[in-house]
Design a protein around this motif. Structure first.
Motif, PDB file in Angstrom:
ATOM      1  N   ARG A 113       0.838  -1.208   0.000  1.00  0.00           N
ATOM      2  CA  ARG A 113       0.000   0.000   0.000  1.00  0.00           C
ATOM      3  C   ARG A 113       0.873   1.259   0.000  1.00  0.00           C
ATOM      4  N   LEU A 114       1.929   1.242   0.804  1.00  0.00           N
ATOM      5  CA  LEU A 114       2.875   2.365   0.791  1.00  0.00           C
ATOM      6  C   LEU A 114       3.509   2.507  -0.587  1.00  0.00           C
ATOM      7  N   PHE A 115       3.899   1.405  -1.177  1.00  0.00           N
ATOM      8  CA  PHE A 115       4.489   1.368  -2.510  1.00  0.00           C
ATOM      9  C   PHE A 115       3.595   2.067  -3.520  1.00  0.00           C
ATOM     10  N   MET A 116       2.310   1.778  -3.475  1.00  0.00           N
ATOM     11  CA  MET A 116       1.368   2.385  -4.417  1.00  0.00           C
ATOM     12  C   MET A 116       1.198   3.883  -4.159  1.00  0.00           C
ATOM     13  N   ALA A 117       1.155   4.259  -2.893  1.00  0.00           N
ATOM     14  CA  ALA A 117       1.005   5.680  -2.556  1.00  0.00           C
ATOM     15  C   ALA A 117       2.244   6.485  -2.938  1.00  0.00           C
ATOM     16  N   LEU A 118       3.419   5.823  -2.912  1.00  0.00           N
ATOM     17  CA  LEU A 118       4.674   6.484  -3.284  1.00  0.00           C
ATOM     18  C   LEU A 118       4.831   6.646  -4.786  1.00  0.00           C
ATOM     19  N   GLY A 119       4.132   5.823  -5.579  1.00  0.00           N
ATOM     20  CA  GLY A 119       4.428   5.777  -7.006  1.00  0.00           C
ATOM     21  C   GLY A 119       5.811   5.201  -7.232  1.00  0.00           C
ATOM     22  N   GLY A 120       6.130   4.132  -6.492  1.00  0.00           N
ATOM     23  CA  GLY A 120       7.479   3.575  -6.493  1.00  0.00           C
ATOM     24  C   GLY A 120       7.845   2.852  -7.773  1.00  0.00           C
ATOM     25  N   SER A 121       9.120   2.465  -7.852  1.00  0.00           N
ATOM     26  CA  SER A 121       9.669   1.797  -9.028  1.00  0.00           C
ATOM     27  C   SER A 121       8.987   0.459  -9.280  1.00  0.00           C
ATOM     28  N   THR A 122       8.760   0.155 -10.564  1.00  0.00           N
ATOM     29  CA  THR A 122       8.174  -1.139 -10.924  1.00  0.00           C
ATOM     30  C   THR A 122       9.051  -2.309 -10.473  1.00  0.00           C
ATOM     31  N   ASN A 123      10.356  -2.071 -10.317  1.00  0.00           N
ATOM     32  CA  ASN A 123      11.220  -3.139  -9.815  1.00  0.00           C
ATOM     33  C   ASN A 123      10.819  -3.588  -8.418  1.00  0.00           C
TER      34      ASN A 123
ATOM     35  N   MET B 111       2.821   7.169   6.110  1.00  0.00           N
ATOM     36  CA  MET B 111       2.059   6.096   6.737  1.00  0.00           C
ATOM     37  C   MET B 111       0.990   6.632   7.681  1.00  0.00           C
ATOM     38  N   LYS B 112       1.225   7.818   8.250  1.00  0.00           N
ATOM     39  CA  LYS B 112       0.184   8.442   9.064  1.00  0.00           C
ATOM     40  C   LYS B 112      -1.019   8.788   8.198  1.00  0.00           C
ATOM     41  N   HIS B 113      -0.770   9.333   7.000  1.00  0.00           N
ATOM     42  CA  HIS B 113      -1.875   9.603   6.074  1.00  0.00           C
ATOM     43  C   HIS B 113      -2.598   8.310   5.689  1.00  0.00           C
ATOM     44  N   LEU B 114      -1.832   7.243   5.499  1.00  0.00           N
ATOM     45  CA  LEU B 114      -2.399   5.968   5.065  1.00  0.00           C
ATOM     46  C   LEU B 114      -2.976   5.151   6.218  1.00  0.00           C
ATOM     47  N   GLU B 115      -2.828   5.636   7.440  1.00  0.00           N
ATOM     48  CA  GLU B 115      -3.179   4.845   8.632  1.00  0.00           C
ATOM     49  C   GLU B 115      -4.548   4.181   8.562  1.00  0.00           C
ATOM     50  N   PRO B 116      -5.594   4.854   8.070  1.00  0.00           N
ATOM     51  CA  PRO B 116      -6.903   4.184   8.009  1.00  0.00           C
ATOM     52  C   PRO B 116      -6.921   2.965   7.095  1.00  0.00           C
ATOM     53  N   LEU B 117      -5.949   2.872   6.193  1.00  0.00           N
ATOM     54  CA  LEU B 117      -5.908   1.768   5.230  1.00  0.00           C
ATOM     55  C   LEU B 117      -4.908   0.679   5.624  1.00  0.00           C
ATOM     56  N   LEU B 118      -4.163   0.884   6.712  1.00  0.00           N
ATOM     57  CA  LEU B 118      -3.098  -0.025   7.111  1.00  0.00           C
ATOM     58  C   LEU B 118      -3.533  -0.942   8.244  1.00  0.00           C
ATOM     59  N   ASN B 119      -2.848  -2.067   8.352  1.00  0.00           N
ATOM     60  CA  ASN B 119      -2.964  -2.905   9.551  1.00  0.00           C
ATOM     61  C   ASN B 119      -1.933  -2.380  10.546  1.00  0.00           C
TER      62      ASN B 119
END
Length: 553
Positions: A254-264, A319-327
């Protein structure tokens, strides 16, 4: 303890004495300092000093740190790109063997760049000791003509301008000298920084470690704190498997997607999860991406640098922004649950990291395409993909080597049109071998082809922007449909609908594949050695390109 066990323990103690250690030191918990320091690249150049800080922390907390080095690889410094991805598995094996053979009580891992970070995570998962990571951090951005610049992402179009004469020699040389601002990982959200961020997202490094820059005093403070913290993990028997759980991997994706991280990152997370005993498939990335907004306005998908991202709060704020979506019940190397780590984080309003209520995009950075050209899936970095190519139909231009295309464009023997679809095949894990990186290189910018659709069974750098469809499975060397495509075939893609097809009958695809015969590597220099083993034992991109005897044919 019987006499045999006593002799076994004493024998190692005697060897400590020969190195000048005392009995007291030899009998403390032994902590491996796994260091990928090297003079071969800027990402690892500073890790000797960082290891010294980590060792300070171990000594202070009552342990005995013992440092050993492993090899490292930089995708930029290594000119033959076939070797880069196979290095990941080689590094993982060497670390695993060293940790198992010497029976350490815990381990501190120091690593920075693209293949090295996942290799260290794979080894940590296999051995399952109490483990903590000190990632080397990003380099500073450079400055050119009053603006922040980052290598690679800004460098390729700049070199294109130099090739066309838009940028003169003097200015180009000034740019080259300025483009890398310090030691550390290349300063955009490429693979190296993506993986450092995902280490923190998995809970395997202390909060703030991922984006604390290589030359920052905070990096050395974090290293010392990590050295102290490993002793806490040893005392509480918190091993890597207690942290790298299925729920932690879901958080990291989920963090990866929010970051727009590398496809690798997909290849690496699949491989690490397999070593950790957690089942991941491409579908996990797709489903999480569809319900995760893109929040990170950092190059190549945005406009800011990693220094801006760090100053805006880095991964803790993300991750604080994403907190509602995280375990948030997952354990981390702080010895606390993620919810406790995030309890006192207070995001500030800025243009670098968006909140859930005002995302840069409603969907995450990655999309998986499927169709008769990629039955097993293909990967698109949606946040770096030109919107005018989300829906496209064009005639195929087929090549088995990107280098031949670049050389042909430069000497005029090849001409391409942006309406066409460039197929680059036999560049997958087996066909490359090693899945060498492909780039939308400066010659594409010089020829005005930077938005051309490229479809490949290979991969690209996380620093790259463009209409690239990657990791096509099955690859050409495995008789995937991409091997059947011929010049002039119509290729149709729709990123919105997650599909890519070659518009020829299925029977024709099968007939063409049947006529190809068995794949034979043109370059026979890999008849022996590690690369030969890799080619024989590597899995597909959709399985993380991991080496296993189960893959050997």
């Amino acid at each position: 303890m019987n006499k045999i066990e006593n002799w076994r323990s004493l024998r190692r103690e005697l060897l400590f004495y020969s190195m000048g250690y005392t009995k007291s030191t030899a009998r403390k918990p032994l902590i491996a300092i796994v260091n990928s320091w090297s003079e071969l690249n800027p990402g690892h150049y500073h890790l000797r000093e960082l290891a010294a800080a980590a060792k300070r922390g171990v000594w202070q907390a009552g342990g005995t740190p013992l440092e050993f080095n492993t090899v490292s690889i930089c995708d930029g410094f290594a000119l033959d790109k076939r070797y880069n991805l196979p290095f990941r598995d080689l590094i993982a094996f060497t670390i695993e063997m060293s940790l198992r053979a010497h029976e350490f009580d815990g381990a501190v891992f120091l690593t920075t760049c693209d293949k090295n970070v996942p290799a260290h995570l794979m080894a940590a998962a296999r051995v399952n000791l109490p483990s903590i990571f000190v990632t080397g951090g990003p380099m500073l951005p450079g400055r050119f003509q009053g603006k922040d610049i980052v290598c690679c992402t800004d460098g390729r179009p700049m070199f294109g301008k130099y090739m066309t004469g838009e940028l003169n020699e003097e200015d180009f040389q000034e740019f080259c000298l300025a483009s890398h601002g310090s030691v550390g990982a290349c300063g955009m959200m490429g693979t190296a920084n993506t993986m450092q961020c995902l280490v923190e997202g998995l809970g395997m490094s202390l909060p703030g470690c991922a984006t604390s820059h290589a030359v920052s005093p905070s990096k050395y403070r974090l290293a010392e704190e990590s050295g102290r913290q490993i002793m806490e993990l040893v005392a509480r028997k918190i091993t890597a498997s207690a942290v790298m759980t299925k729920e932690a991997f879901d958080n990291a994706i989920r963090l990866f997607m929010a970051l727009g991280g590398s496809t690798n990152g997909i290849l690496h997370l699949l491989a690490i999860a397999k070593e950790a005993g957690c089942s991941l498939q491409l579908e996990n990335f797709e489903s999480i991406s569809n319900e995760t907004p893109f929040l990170c306005n950092v190059r190549p998908s945005g406009k800011y640098t990693l220094r801006d991202f760090d100053e805006a709060g880095g991964i803790p704020v993300m991750m604080k922004h994403l907190e509602p979506l995280l375990n948030t019940e997952v354990m981390t190397v702080t010895g606390k649950a993620l919810k406790d780590n995030l309890a006192n984080i207070r995001p500030k309003s800025n243009d670098v990291i968006s909140g859930l209520n005002d995302p840069l995009s409603n969907n995450g950075g990655i999309t998986i395409l499927k169709g008769n050209l990629a039955p097993g899936g293909a990967v698109v970095k949606r946040t770096a993909f030109p919107k005018n190519r989300f829906i496209h139909k064009g005639r195929a231009r087929v090549f088995d080597s990107l280098i031949k295309v670049e050389e042909g464009l430069e000497n005029g023997t090849i001409t391409l049109d942006q309406s066409e679809v460039l197929i680059i095949r036999y560049t997958g894990p087996k066909g490359g071998p090693g899945m060498p990186e492909l780039h939308i290189s400066p010659i594409f910018h010089a020829k005005g082809l930077q938005d051309m659709v490229i479809v490949t069974d290979g991969r690209t750098s996380g620093s790259t922007k463009g209409a690239m469809i990657l990791h096509v499975v099955p690859e050409a060397a495995d008789h995937g449909p991409i091997a059947a495509v011929q010049d002039g075939d119509m290729i149709e893609l729709n990123v919105y609908d997650h599909r890519i097809n070659v518009l020829i009958p299925e029977e024709e695809i099968l007939n063409r594949l049947h006529s190809l015969g068995d794949f034979k590597e043109e370059n026979d220099s890999f008849s022996t050695g590690w690369m030969r083993l890799y080619q024989a034992m590597v899995s597909s991109a959709s399985e993380g390109t991991i080496m296993s005897v189960d893959n050997e044919k």
